[in-house]
Design an enzyme around this catalytic site. Structure first.
Site, mmCIF file in Angstrom:
data_model
loop_
_atom_site.group_PDB
_atom_site.id
_atom_site.type_symbol
_atom_site.label_atom_id
_atom_site.label_comp_id
_atom_site.label_asym_id
_atom_site.label_seq_id
_atom_site.Cartn_x
_atom_site.Cartn_y
_atom_site.Cartn_z
ATOM 1 N N ILE A 1 0.828 -1.223 0.000
ATOM 2 C CA ILE A 1 0.000 0.000 0.000
ATOM 3 C C ILE A 1 0.853 1.260 0.000
ATOM 4 C CG2 ILE A 1 -2.198 -0.779 0.945
ATOM 5 C CD1 ILE A 1 -1.272 0.062 3.696
ATOM 6 N N GLU B 1 -5.001 0.810 9.228
ATOM 7 C CA GLU B 1 -5.868 1.085 8.078
ATOM 8 C C GLU B 1 -5.133 0.558 6.844
ATOM 9 O OE1 GLU B 1 -8.849 4.635 7.318
ATOM 10 O OE2 GLU B 1 -6.778 5.225 6.978
ATOM 11 N N ALA C 1 -0.664 6.401 -2.803
ATOM 12 C CA ALA C 1 -0.030 5.431 -1.905
ATOM 13 C C ALA C 1 -0.356 5.865 -0.486
ATOM 14 C CB ALA C 1 1.479 5.387 -2.103
ATOM 15 N N LYS C 2 -0.207 4.933 0.431
ATOM 16 C CA LYS C 2 -0.442 5.237 1.844
ATOM 17 C C LYS C 2 0.842 5.799 2.449
ATOM 18 C CE LYS C 2 -3.668 4.284 5.055
ATOM 19 N NZ LYS C 2 -5.003 4.851 4.853
ATOM 20 N N ALA C 3 0.729 6.644 3.452
ATOM 21 C CA ALA C 3 1.903 7.181 4.159
ATOM 22 C C ALA C 3 2.843 7.854 3.160
ATOM 23 C CB ALA C 3 2.647 6.087 4.921
#
Ligand code: GLU
Length: 556
Positions: A25, A362, A550-552
């Site tokens: 992710i 999450e 994308a995450k983060a």
């Protein structure tokens, strides 16, 4: 953005592959693994982790490292996928960040065989022929920007932390705790250089201290109990539970922080976290506090007085744009309160006080339950300032129970909506405007729909000329007076208005919201979450991995 994993021990390649699936992710442009067997072997390619590795017989090794990329320098291609190599294939690099002074290395690189378009490859060539630790110390002092990287060289794995997260444990390393097999780990600090060993790790430079030692709790893992078709949908359904657990912060701490809340207060965040701040601003302003919302990436352009109370909100606590803020916190003696889901994150470590979201991991790229939890925690803090925290907790309990009952009904209703549109506006008044903002963000991120949030009363001043039969208007929440006229004005010019509110303001389609949204307006985001999932299904969009996201977001 970008995930890195490294492992020393039996079945290292399998461990790194499993870690990359968890880290995917954080970046899904390409993936790659380097393993050691008396030399470096690399397997890499474009796409999701499964696409890259499924049909390949991977080598067996007791030392491996891997990367999932979110490209910043150089297109998405196999040659640009990490790991990158030096001229002789003896040093492999996985990198997270942007080398902002890459140009400065160009004359030095003239004598090297540079293969990719990435900034990352500079690292491998710079280390050629040097003692690896001395080379890393020298390089980390010269790189500008926020850069963390991991090196494989001569059967050793070393890591340099320059901002983006690296967590280390015995024999392993990862960008996120969920990709470690151990439940305890150290979070590296900026400037740390470590060597991973099978039984331990060695600190060659830096300050990783006992205070940066963490143990994961069960509640840090996903709370998911629903079996939904997507991670996003299951996290949408976890929201009633997330609302309740978000109330579990230490009440003495909430009380202590609430007593510091006077003078100038700045709320800051990025993406959905910024929207949660926008919503909370109404709560704090109602009490008479002077509150500003500053997007976290915008701090350098503001002059914010010394000693300001800063409340920084973030799911990951590792958002790249937070780093300049954290530098300014030290320079200006700001008092920093973090509201964050990840207790070992850089933000949490730097803050003077931390309130946790407590909503579990999450796993979808698109925020849902973290946004809801952020609103609950911010509202809880406001209730302590007001002195009615018991009532607030009761209201959240009622709102959570109502949401749990109402979600399946609403899902059916949203799935049956007969609407087609190419673009949309999302209108709200007062504290529903931030919800309109978040609703528009969901539609953009997960359904690739152009969606513009608007303060409802502004619509006629700027958006009416754009209305054709290709646009619709969503109206969210209650009206504070002007709603009926505004809806009529849009409809009189052929616009179609779909309302998500307790009251019908004369909409073309009215999706009725439960009364509890009046006591906790962030509930009104839920129809947008469900609509986004519905549209993503129709358009065959992988909502858990939307394109270009994308995450983060660990790069600036
Ligand atoms: N700047 C590097 C690249 O474009 C690393 C990006 C990342 O953090 O994934 O390859």
């Amino acid at each position: 953005m970008c995930g890195i994993s490294a492992y020393i021990g039996d079945d290292a390649v399998e461990h790194v592959l499993a870690a990359l699936k968890v880290l995917e992710i954080r970046g899904y442009d390409s993936a790659g693994i380097a393993s050691w067997n008396s030399g470096i072997q690399i397997v890499k390619g474009v796409g999701f982790v499964d696409q890259v590795f499924n049909d390949i017989a991977l080598p067996t090794s007791s030392m491996a490292m891997g990367h999932v990329r979110w490209a910043t320098h150089g297109k998405v291609s196999e040659v640009n996928a990490h790991p990158q190599l030096d001229c002789f294939g003896k040093i492999a690099v996985c990198h997270n960040g942007v080398i902002e002074n890459a140009e400065q290395f160009s004359s030095f690189l003239a004598n090297h065989r540079y293969r990719s378009e990435t900034d990352t490859e500079i690292i491998a060539h710079f280390l050629e022929g040097k003692d690896i630790v001395d080379g890393m110390i020298s390089l980390s002092a010269q790189l500008q920007g926020y850069n963390s990287f991991v090196i494989m060289s001569e059967s050793r794995i070393l890591a340099s932390c320059g901002g983006p997260p690296l967590l280390v444990s015995h024999g392993q390393l990862a960008s996120d705790a969920s990709a470690l097999t151990s439940s305890s780990f150290f979070a590296l600090s900026q400037g740390d250089i470590v060597e991973i060993r099978k039984e331990d790790f060695v600190l060659h430079q830096g300050t990783a201290r006992q205070t940066h030692y963490f143990q994961r709790r069960n509640s840090d893992s996903s709370q998911s109990s629903e079996s939904s078709s997507t991670m996003f949908l299951s996290e949408v359904f976890e929201q009633p539970k997330a609302m309740l657990t978000a109330l579990n912060n230490d009440l003495r701490k909430l009380s202590r922080i609430s007593q510091q809340m006077d003078g100038c207060i700045v709320l800051t965040g990025a993406g959905s976290s910024k929207v949660a701040c926008m919503w909370a601003k109404y709560q704090f302003m109602d009490i008479g506090l002077h509150v500003e919302v500053v997007p976290v990436g915008d701090w350098r352009s503001r002059s914010i007085p010394n000693n300001t109370l800063v409340i920084a909100v973030s799911q990951s606590g590792e958002t790249g744009t937070l780093i300049p803020l954290l530098e300014m916190v030290r320079a200006h003696s700001y008092q920093l309160i973090a509201i964050v889901n990840t207790p070992w994150s850089y933000l949490a470590r730097e803050a003077h006080e931390v309130l946790a979201l407590l909503c579990g991991e999450e796993r979808s790229v698109i925020a849902s339950k973290s946004f809801m939890a952020e609103c609950v925690v911010l509202g809880h803090l406001a209730s302590f300032v007001r002195g009615d925290s018991r009532d607030y907790e009761d209201n959240i309990g009622k709102a959570s129970a109502s949401l749990a009952r109402w979600l399946p009904v609403l899902q059916r209703e949203i799935n049956q909506l007969e609407i087609s549109f190419e673009r949309c506006f999302v209108c709200g008044e007062g504290e529903y405007y931030p919800i309109a903002h978040e609703g528009a963000m969901k539609l953009k991120e997960g359904a690739y729909v152009f969606a513009e949030p608007m303060v409802a009363s502004e619509f006629k001043h700027e958006a009416l000329p754009l209305m054709t039969n290709k646009e619709v208007v969503f109206w969210v929440g209650e009206t504070f007076g002007g709603g009926i006229a505004q809806v009529a004005e849009i409809r009189a010019r052929g616009g179609k208005v779909i309302g998500f509110s307790t009251e019908d303001l004369g909409f073309d389609i009215h999706v009725e919201m439960p009364e509890e949204t009046r006591v906790f307006p962030p509930l009104s985001i839920v129809p947008f979450q469900l609509l986004t999932q519905n549209l993503a299904n129709k358009k065959q969009i992988n909502i858990d991995r939307p394109r270009n996201l994308a995450k983060a977001v660990t790069v600036r």
